[in-house]
Structure formats: structure tokens, C-alpha cells
Write a protein that holds these residues in place. Structure first.
Motif, PDB file in Angstrom:
ATOM      1  N   GLN A 378       0.859  -1.192   0.000  1.00 44.83           N
ATOM      2  CA  GLN A 378       0.000   0.000   0.000  1.00 44.83           C
ATOM      3  C   GLN A 378       0.888   1.232   0.000  1.00 44.83           C
ATOM      4  O   GLN A 378       1.961   1.228   0.606  1.00 44.83           O
ATOM      5  CB  GLN A 378      -0.870   0.035   1.282  1.00 44.83           C
ATOM      6  N   SER A 392      -0.477  -9.349   4.667  1.00 43.27           N
ATOM      7  CA  SER A 392      -0.652  -9.919   3.319  1.00 43.27           C
ATOM      8  C   SER A 392       0.609 -10.634   2.850  1.00 43.27           C
ATOM      9  O   SER A 392       0.707 -11.019   1.683  1.00 43.27           O
ATOM     10  CB  SER A 392      -0.974  -8.807   2.317  1.00 43.27           C
TER      11      SER A 392
ATOM     12  N   GLN B  48     -11.436   0.758 -10.317  1.00 38.48           N
ATOM     13  CA  GLN B  48     -10.861   0.059 -11.476  1.00 38.48           C
ATOM     14  C   GLN B  48      -9.404  -0.338 -11.241  1.00 38.48           C
ATOM     15  O   GLN B  48      -9.013  -1.491 -11.487  1.00 38.48           O
ATOM     16  CB  GLN B  48     -10.958   0.963 -12.711  1.00 38.48           C
ATOM     17  N   LEU B  49      -8.602   0.640 -10.772  1.00 40.16           N
ATOM     18  CA  LEU B  49      -7.175   0.348 -10.575  1.00 40.16           C
ATOM     19  C   LEU B  49      -6.973  -0.704  -9.485  1.00 40.16           C
ATOM     20  O   LEU B  49      -6.189  -1.647  -9.652  1.00 40.16           O
ATOM     21  CB  LEU B  49      -6.419   1.635 -10.242  1.00 40.16           C
ATOM     22  N   LEU B  50      -7.702  -0.553  -8.377  1.00 39.47           N
ATOM     23  CA  LEU B  50      -7.582  -1.552  -7.294  1.00 39.47           C
ATOM     24  C   LEU B  50      -7.982  -2.936  -7.785  1.00 39.47           C
ATOM     25  O   LEU B  50      -7.280  -3.923  -7.556  1.00 39.47           O
ATOM     26  CB  LEU B  50      -8.484  -1.151  -6.116  1.00 39.47           C
ATOM     27  N   ARG B 100      -6.198  -9.600   2.735  1.00 33.63           N
ATOM     28  CA  ARG B 100      -5.712  -8.786   3.851  1.00 33.63           C
ATOM     29  C   ARG B 100      -4.917  -7.564   3.400  1.00 33.63           C
ATOM     30  O   ARG B 100      -4.563  -6.712   4.215  1.00 33.63           O
ATOM     31  CB  ARG B 100      -4.847  -9.647   4.786  1.00 33.63           C
ATOM     32  N   ALA B 101      -4.611  -7.475   2.120  1.00 32.88           N
ATOM     33  CA  ALA B 101      -3.849  -6.335   1.611  1.00 32.88           C
ATOM     34  C   ALA B 101      -4.678  -5.064   1.592  1.00 32.88           C
ATOM     35  O   ALA B 101      -4.140  -3.968   1.537  1.00 32.88           O
ATOM     36  CB  ALA B 101      -3.345  -6.635   0.201  1.00 32.88           C
ATOM     37  N   TYR B 102      -6.012  -5.210   1.626  1.00 30.41           N
ATOM     38  CA  TYR B 102      -6.903  -4.084   1.356  1.00 30.41           C
ATOM     39  C   TYR B 102      -7.704  -3.696   2.594  1.00 30.41           C
ATOM     40  O   TYR B 102      -8.057  -4.543   3.413  1.00 30.41           O
ATOM     41  CB  TYR B 102      -7.857  -4.443   0.207  1.00 30.41           C
ATOM     42  N   THR B 103      -8.053  -2.397   2.684  1.00 30.75           N
ATOM     43  CA  THR B 103      -8.949  -1.926   3.732  1.00 30.75           C
ATOM     44  C   THR B 103     -10.381  -2.317   3.347  1.00 30.75           C
ATOM     45  O   THR B 103     -10.661  -2.569   2.163  1.00 30.75           O
ATOM     46  CB  THR B 103      -8.873  -0.401   3.865  1.00 30.75           C
ATOM     47  N   GLN B 106     -11.582  -0.293   0.516  1.00 34.01           N
ATOM     48  CA  GLN B 106     -11.010  -0.720  -0.772  1.00 34.01           C
ATOM     49  C   GLN B 106     -11.682  -1.994  -1.277  1.00 34.01           C
ATOM     50  O   GLN B 106     -11.941  -2.134  -2.474  1.00 34.01           O
ATOM     51  CB  GLN B 106      -9.488  -0.923  -0.627  1.00 34.01           C
TER      52      GLN B 106
END
Lengths: 420, 127
Positions: A378, A392, B48-50, B100-103, B106
């Protein structure tokens, strides 16, 4: 199809007009031209997504080769499990379906002041003008001291003829012979790759030959990726035939005698697979863009992959110095961020302030089982850098046959998402 | 190897001098303005980008070429719930870790964008 602006303007009776207009208007009205140097995973993906998302943008992709040989799965070509055709990716779909102008040529130098790139095409030098330039040339090797020759001691770390050369050397090994390989100092292309190669080679020698040994000489103090799964492989699966030696940085190589001198001693193999230390692709270095503290990689703004030195030049994939791993999957991830930022810039907008890049890969541990590794990043506004999301970042709890199946599904999809 | 000082034109992209190019670009800009705008680039849709970070494994625009699940054109609510569950349950598979990479915000953007993509049959790998 190339649009001939001059003929078009002549037709309108405007060819002699020379009024000054702000660059912003010209960029918004005329189709802007993006040149991409390097047709690997990063370059192919940025070209594809500029067309997919960008609408009215001309995109030219330049690579010295007519097709790309993926490093992904290439260790299985070395062992003979797969053929070269399985990792050969052409640019036909990018041309026909996506509308990318693909040129086979050697990009020699960048002229940032005039926004041109000089390219050798069919024996002729040409200057190609750009509005935005993307450099995705991958890696360059730093030759070790001694009389190093890649034809005698192949790296096979850029897939292609080198892959087949190492395959031929491996398959011609006899019983009780030794395969010696060296792992470069981090950062290098594909963190798990060398350990995967050690496993792939050990597996095929274990199954096909008697009493062969594998010696793995790592310049780093420990296994750089998937220490759990590769640790089990080295200590258990290939116990007795594979020796892993950390802190064994290469001091010199004698390719004729297949001898490598390292910080941990001198080793001779029947096959010597030297994977040299690495730096950004030559064109990045020549353009003065290898400006990180080591002088090997290129500092960029990770919101757009634009160079702080020349904001119209973007550097992504293996050549960049954002701290993200160097791999085809990550190059694809960065290429999407870069394409989105370039499209926004043509609209006069700032890049997305919260990009995420995601990385995943699968590594064969034996001929029937593979493990996986994943990490995502991020953007951290505080440090203006991509920060790994620790939750992650993980590897598979063990290598499995499901993992092996998923490895091929992953390869099919990443190949298609980048090149089709 | 250094290129010679003169660059010959290439039929592929018709290289031209910088001054000439700038002039042509300006002229073209004027022509385009006269013809009431060629600018057709729409603002990138949110998410879109996410969501494109899913495409490496799940296919361009969420249409997988084989193996992994296609994720285009499904219910946004279901997709969001699924992603949220993956990101909070005890991690086992690779997706539990990826999610888990994203909130949560997101994940919601990703689910909404993927749901907006037309549902179509997966294409086959051309090889």
C-alpha cells in the motif's frame, strides 16, 4: 495503423498554422503518444492497459526480440518438464486486439530534452518522438571478476537461448556429478527463483541420475524468500544431495574450468550455473536514471512510476527502486498503476493517491508439489513509498499437489493478462 | 555502440524532427479544437485500478482464462461479504492472505467495480 497528421492537416488547410498553444491543450486534443521500451511483463502490461483504459492514446511497444520468453515456469524448461513453446509469448494479440504498435528494434538511448528515443530498427537508426516514455527493460548483469563467459557457465536468468543451454548441460550430466549454482546479492530478479531452481534441478537429478550433488552458493546470509518451504526442501526433501551455503558471495569465476571462488571457498562443478549480481537495464543506466544509493536501480514516484529527474519518463518492473520485489507479477501490478497515472495526467489529473500492488507466485518444490508466496503493498503518504502490508505477506504452509495445479493456472492467467 | 548523428526515417512510426513535431502537434491541436474536440478519455471509474490487481490471476476484466474463478459481473454485496470474510478468517489459502492487503473500503470499491463488469463466458487460452 499510423495516423498521418500532416496529410490530415493539409486536408484541413491548416498545415502552415504555427500559433502557440499550451501543452495541456495539445495533449488533450491530439492523441498523445506513449512509447514503451521493453516487452516483458511490465512493458506488455502497460501497453495493453493504456489501450484498454486510455481510449485515444497511441502506444508503441519496442523490444529487441520478436517474442518474449517468460522467466515464469522457465525452471521447468531447464529440467525438461516443459517445452520452450510453453513460455514463449508473442505480441500478436497486443497488436491485433489491443491496437498496440509493436516494433522490433533496439532502443539505444533516450533524449529527454527533446522527448525522443533513438532506436535501431532493421539496421537503421530512427528517432521516435514521445509524450510519455515508459522504460521496462528488466535487468542487466554485472559480470563477475575472472574470465566469466555465459556460454560456458550459463545464468539462464533471462529466459530464451540461455534456458536451453542450461537444460542441455543439466541433461548431459552423468551419475555422481555435481551441479553448482550461485545466488546473487539481493535485490535481484525473482526472490524465490534461485531456490526454486535448486529444487527443480535437485528433483530431476534425484529421479534420473545416481549420486549427483547440488551445491547452492548464496551471496546472502539466508534464504531470501519462502524460508519455510525451501528450508524443508533443502534440509529434508533433498537431504544428502543438496548443500546450501549462505554468505558465499562470488569473488571470481573461471568459466573454462567451471570453478567459482566465493567468500565461503572455491567450488568446481560439472555444470556451473552462475547467476550474476544485477542492475537496471542498460537504457535506464545510460539515461542517468540509475540514481538510487547503490547506483544500480531507478528511484521513481510509486504513484506513477515517473522519474523525479524527467517526469515524462516512467520506470517500472525490475529496474525500479521502490523496494517492491522484482518479478513478472509485480511488474504487471506496477504497470497498471503507471498506465492509470499516465491516462490521468493526459486529463490534467494527479495520480490515484492510494494505489495497491499485489504480488503472488507459485514455486515447484518437487515434480509434483508447489508452494506459493504472496505480498502486497500500500502507498504510505508519510514516507511517500510503497509499504508492505505485513498481514498480506505469507508463504504456503507446505508444498502441495494442489499448489502445482494452481501454479499452471496462475501462469496461464498472468501470461494472458500481460500479453493478450 | 553510438547511433550516427543522422537518423533515417522509419516507415513504422515516421520519426520527425522535434521542432517539426511540436509544430505539427500544435497544428493538430488547433484542427481538433476546430472539429469540436477529439478528447474522449473518460475519468477512470472508482475501483478500477484496485480491482485490476485481481486480474493477474482472475483474468483481464475478471474473466479468467482457466482454472481460477472468473469474478466479473457478480453481486457486489456477495463479493464484498466474501472478500471481507477472507480478510478476517484464519488464513489458509492464498486468497485469505491476498484479501488482507486491502482496507474494507477498498474491498467495497473492488467488489462494486467487479460487479459492474459484464458477465461473459471465460475465454480460452490461445497457444
Amino acid at each position: 495503423m499510423n495516423f498521418n497528421r500532416r496529410d490530415f492537416l493539409k486536408g484541413l488547410g491548416l498545415a502552415s498554422t504555427a500559433w502557440m498553444l499550451p501543452r495541456q491543450l495539445s495533449a488533450q486534443s491530439a492523441p498523445p503518444h506513449v512509447i514503451v521500451i521493453g516487452g516483458g511483463f511490465g512493458g506488455a502490461t502497460v501497453a495493453k492497459y493504456l489501450k484498454l483504459w486510455g481510449g485515444n492514446i497511441n502506444v508503441t511497444l519496442i523490444d529487441r526480440n520478436a517474442q518474449h520468453y517468460a522467466c515464469i515456469l522457465s525452471n521447468l524448461v531447464v529440467t525438461g518438464a516443459l517445452s520452450m513453446s510453453r513460455i514463449t509469448l508473442d505480441y500478436g494479440t497486443l497488436k491485433s486486439k489491443r491496437g498496440v504498435n509493436v516494433i522490433q528494434g533496439e532502443a539505444l538511448e533516450v533524449d529527454p530534452a527533446n522527448r525522443r528515443v533513438n532506436v535501431l530498427v532493421n539496421g537503421q537508426y530512427s528517432a521516435y518522438p514521445y509524450d510519455k516514455l515508459v522504460l521496462a527493460p528488466g535487468i542487466e548483469f554485472i559480470p563477475p571478476d575472472g574470465n566469466y563467459r555465459e556460454d560456458l557457465t550459463p545464468h539462464a536468468w533471462k529466459a530464451g537461448p540461455q534456458t536451453l543451454l542450461l537444460k542441455q548441460m543439466l541433461s548431459s550430466m552423468s551419475s555422481k556429478q555435481t551441479f553448482v549454482m550461485t545466488i546473487p546479492k539481493s535485490p535481484y530478479r525473482c526472490p524465490p527463483g534461485p531456490y526454486e531452481r535448486a529444487c527443480a534441478v535437485a528433483d530431476v537429478l534425484k529421479r534420473r541420475k545416481t549420486g549427483c550433488k547440488v551445491v547452492v552458493l548464496d551471496a546472502n546470509p539466508s534464504i531470501q524468500a519462502e524460508p519455510h518451504n525451501f528450508g524443508i526442501a533443502f534440509n529434508d526433501t533433498y537431504k544428502g544431495m543438496l548443500t546450501y551455503i549462505p554468505n558465499a558471495g562470488v569473488l571470481s569465476v573461471d568459466s573454462k574450468t567451471k570453478t567459482v571462488t566465493t567468500a565461503a571457498g572455491k567450488f568446481t562443478g560439472h555444470v556451473l550455473n552462475v547467476i550474476p549480481n544485477q542492475r537496471a537495464g542498460q537504457i535506464v543506466t545510460a539515461a542517468g536514471l540509475a540514481n538510487d544509493p547503490t547506483g544500480r536501480w531507478s528511484l521513481v514516484n510509486p504513484l506513477s512510476y515517473a522519474s523525479p529527474i524527467h517526469p515524462d519518463i516512467h520506470i517500472l518492473g525490475d529496474s525500479q527502486a521502490t523496494g517492491q520485489p522484482k518479478s513478472g507479477h509485480m511488474a504487471n501490478a506496477q504497470a497498471k498503476v503507471c498506465a492509470d497515472a499516465i491516462i490521468r495526467s493526459f486529463r490534467g489529473e494527479a495520480p490515484d493517491p492510494n494505489p495497491v500492488t499485489s504480488s503472488a507466485c507459485f514455486s515447484p518444490i518437487t515434480s509434483s508439489k508447489a508452494s506459493w508466496l504472496t505480498a502486497s503493498f500500500q502507498y504510505d503518504p508519510g514516507t511517500k513509498s510503497m509499504k508492505r502490508v505485513e498481514a498480506s505477506f505469507a508463504e504456503a504452509s507446505s508444498a502441495t499437489s494442489d499448489g502445482m495445479q494452481q501454479m499452471f493456472q496462475w501462469a496461464d492467467n498472468i501470461f494472458a493478462d500481460s500479453f493478450k | 555502440m553510438n547511433p550516427p548523428s543522422r537518423f533515417s526515417p522509419s516507415p513504422a512510426a515516421a520519426p520527425i524532427s522535434h521542432a517539426r513535431r511540436r509544430s505539427l502537434v500544435r497544428e493538430f491541436a488547433i484542427a481538433a479544437a476546430v472539429l469540436a474536440s477529439l478528447s474522449t478519455q473518460a475519468a477512470p471509474p472508482p475501483g478500477q485500478l484496485l480491482a485490476s490487481q485481481c486480474f493477474q490471476c482472475h483474468g483481464t476484466n475478471g474473466r479468467a482464462v482457466g482454472g481460477f474463478e472468473s469474478i466479473n459481473g457478480k453481486s457486489a454485496d456477495d463479493m464484498y461479504k466474501k472478500l471481507l470474510e477472507m480478510s478476517t478468517r484464519r488464513p489458509e489459502g492464498i486468497m485469505d492472505v491476498q484479501a488482507r492487503a486491502y482496507t474494507p473500503i477498498q474491498l467495497k470499491l473492488i467488489a462494486t467495480y467487479l460487479a459492474s463488469l459484464p458477465a461473459q463466458a471465460a475465454t480460452s487460452v490461445q497457444r
